[in-house]
Design an enzyme around this catalytic site. Structure first.
Site, PDB file in Angstrom:
ATOM      1  N   TYR A   1      -4.100   0.616   3.089  1.00  0.00           N
ATOM      2  CA  TYR A   1      -5.436   0.102   3.396  1.00  0.00           C
ATOM      3  C   TYR A   1      -6.496   0.783   2.523  1.00  0.00           C
ATOM      4  O   TYR A   1      -7.397   0.126   1.993  1.00  0.00           O
ATOM      5  CB  TYR A   1      -5.709   0.347   4.881  1.00  0.00           C
ATOM      6  CG  TYR A   1      -6.962  -0.279   5.432  1.00  0.00           C
ATOM      7  CD1 TYR A   1      -7.015  -1.643   5.723  1.00  0.00           C
ATOM      8  CD2 TYR A   1      -8.083   0.498   5.717  1.00  0.00           C
ATOM      9  CE1 TYR A   1      -8.162  -2.206   6.264  1.00  0.00           C
ATOM     10  CE2 TYR A   1      -9.224  -0.055   6.254  1.00  0.00           C
ATOM     11  CZ  TYR A   1      -9.264  -1.412   6.533  1.00  0.00           C
ATOM     12  OH  TYR A   1     -10.398  -1.964   7.070  1.00  0.00           O
TER      13      TYR A   1
ATOM     14  N   LYS B   1      -8.890  -1.163  -0.110  1.00  0.00           N
ATOM     15  CA  LYS B   1     -10.353  -1.159   0.053  1.00  0.00           C
ATOM     16  C   LYS B   1     -11.044  -0.510  -1.141  1.00  0.00           C
ATOM     17  O   LYS B   1     -12.147  -0.925  -1.520  1.00  0.00           O
ATOM     18  CB  LYS B   1     -10.725  -0.448   1.351  1.00  0.00           C
ATOM     19  CG  LYS B   1     -10.332  -1.228   2.614  1.00  0.00           C
ATOM     20  CD  LYS B   1     -10.917  -2.635   2.634  1.00  0.00           C
ATOM     21  CE  LYS B   1     -10.816  -3.289   3.995  1.00  0.00           C
ATOM     22  NZ  LYS B   1     -11.342  -4.674   4.012  1.00  0.00           N
TER      23      LYS B   1
END
Length: 254
Positions: A155, A159
């Protein structure tokens, strides 16, 4: 004789719930027509119904942002039924948290596909409508996890990648009247963070309280906090703001 600006058409991905739903409703309140796009068709329809019930125009579209053909079909449908989209909010996301040594390649690939491939496919499909209009706003949802977060190698990398993607879009598309920015929320109370609490064996209230104690403003974020920031960057008046990352985290980050 007063000239009026034609209604802008926005596409918000991952808009069945949480930040995406709040953003769709916030943009509708600003007078935009909103295409509510999500893999969860009934959830997207529920968000669209709330927009329509409030007097706005909305279209629910069930689509997988990682599928090139589905993305092309979804954008074509939006252009045909609502009008050519000139605002895009790439919000669709998933969590597959685990420590590095426990993380599977499938969990890595899934997170990369939804966040990065999805944002790429959607931006590529919508930008031609923006170029034709001489106006565009792309807002990508990053996260404070882009700065690093234990148990989120996939993640965090996705991001952070969205931030680089955003800055490159700003450089490439600026000459066409298109801006690209990223909003990076900190802890926000959503179904995704509720699921994290459950995984940690905490009630959601306990989890929120513990996280609020670490935030300077002493509360967790709500989806509407993020939607307000997205609405500014998606608006007519934000034309000289591009390539930026705005942390919406209740304190200084970045």
């Amino acid at each position: 004789m007063t000239q009026t600006t034609p209604q802008r058409i926005a596409v918000v991905t991952g808009a069945a719930r949480g930040i995406g739903a709040a953003t769709a409703e916030r943009l509708a309140a600003d007078g935009l027509a909103v295409a509510v796009l999500d893999l969860d068709g009934p959830g997207a329809a529920a968000t669209a119904e709330r927009v329509i019930g409030g007097g706005g125009r909305a279209l629910a579209v069930a689509a997988d942002v990682t599928d090139e053909a589905e993305v092309a079909a979804a954008v074509a449908r939006v252009a045909g039924e609502l009008g050519p989209p000139t605002v895009l909010v790439n919000n669709a996301g998933v969590l597959r948290d685990n420590l590095l040594f426990k993380m599977s390649a499938v969990d890595w690939d899934t997170v990369m596909a939804v966040h990065l491939r999805g944002a790429f496919l959607m931006s590529r499909a919508v930008q031609r409508h923006m170029v034709d209009a001489g106006f565009g706003r792309i807002v990508n949802l990053s996260s404070s996890s882009a700065l690093g977060n234990r148990g989120q190698a996939n993640y965090s990398a996705a991001k952070a990648g969205l931030q680089g993607f955003t800055k490159t879009l700003a450089l490439e598309l600026g000459r066409f009247g298109i801006t690209a920015n990223a909003v990076a929320p900190g802890f926000v109370a959503t179904d995704m963070t509720a699921a994290t609490a459950a995984r940690l064996g905490l009630t959601f209230e306990q989890f929120k309280e513990s996280r609020a104690a670490e935030i300077p403003v002493r509360r967790v974020g709500e989806p509407e906090d993020v939607a307000e920031a997205v609405a500014f960057l998606a608006g007519e008046r934000a034309g000289f703001v591009s390539g930026q990352v705005l942390y919406v985290a209740g304190g200084p980050l970045g």
